[in-house]
Design a protein around this motif. Sequence first.
Motif, mmCIF file in Angstrom:
data_model
loop_
_atom_site.group_PDB
_atom_site.id
_atom_site.type_symbol
_atom_site.label_atom_id
_atom_site.label_comp_id
_atom_site.label_asym_id
_atom_site.label_seq_id
_atom_site.Cartn_x
_atom_site.Cartn_y
_atom_site.Cartn_z
ATOM 1 N N VAL A 10 -3.787 -5.772 -2.423
ATOM 2 C CA VAL A 10 -4.529 -6.163 -3.391
ATOM 3 C C VAL A 10 -3.947 -5.419 -4.589
ATOM 4 O O VAL A 10 -3.672 -4.184 -4.514
ATOM 5 N N ASP A 12 -5.083 -4.612 -8.707
ATOM 6 C CA ASP A 12 -6.017 -4.588 -9.697
ATOM 7 C C ASP A 12 -5.449 -3.996 -10.986
ATOM 8 O O ASP A 12 -5.133 -2.806 -10.794
ATOM 9 N N THR A 19 -13.904 -0.098 -7.995
ATOM 10 C CA THR A 19 -14.581 -0.940 -6.895
ATOM 11 C C THR A 19 -13.689 -1.794 -5.959
ATOM 12 O O THR A 19 -13.867 -2.086 -4.749
ATOM 13 N N THR A 20 -12.710 -2.477 -6.658
ATOM 14 C CA THR A 20 -11.903 -3.216 -5.766
ATOM 15 C C THR A 20 -10.982 -2.351 -4.801
ATOM 16 O O THR A 20 -10.971 -2.637 -3.681
ATOM 17 N N VAL A 23 -13.262 -1.364 -1.786
ATOM 18 C CA VAL A 23 -13.585 -2.410 -0.824
ATOM 19 C C VAL A 23 -12.140 -2.756 -0.067
ATOM 20 O O VAL A 23 -12.344 -3.167 1.034
ATOM 21 N N ALA A 24 -11.154 -2.961 -0.923
ATOM 22 C CA ALA A 24 -9.932 -3.058 -0.126
ATOM 23 C C ALA A 24 -9.756 -2.151 1.211
ATOM 24 O O ALA A 24 -9.280 -2.534 2.136
ATOM 25 N N CYS A 31 -3.845 -1.326 -1.603
ATOM 26 C CA CYS A 31 -4.438 -1.669 -2.712
ATOM 27 C C CYS A 31 -3.854 -0.727 -3.995
ATOM 28 O O CYS A 31 -3.375 0.325 -3.683
ATOM 29 N N ILE A 33 -4.176 0.146 -7.913
ATOM 30 C CA ILE A 33 -4.935 -0.300 -9.171
ATOM 31 C C ILE A 33 -4.421 0.563 -10.438
ATOM 32 O O ILE A 33 -3.652 1.448 -10.176
#
Length: 57
Positions: A10, A12, A19-20, A23-24, A31, A33
């Motif tokens: 993921v 972001d 938050t992303t 959850v990932a 993930c 970010i």
Amino acid sequence: MAGAPVGGCVFDPFGGSGTTLEVALENNRECTIIEMGSQYVEIAKRRTATVQPNLIF
């Protein structure tokens, strides 16, 4: 197998409070970010510490 995580990655570009990322990680996904605001980086660190304590920021 039903309900098993499928993996994946993921991205972001506006990480915010993480938050992303949270959850990932909970769903066994990688993930990345990006967040420019240091205050949000600290929030993301605290938020994800219980999911993956050794996460590198």
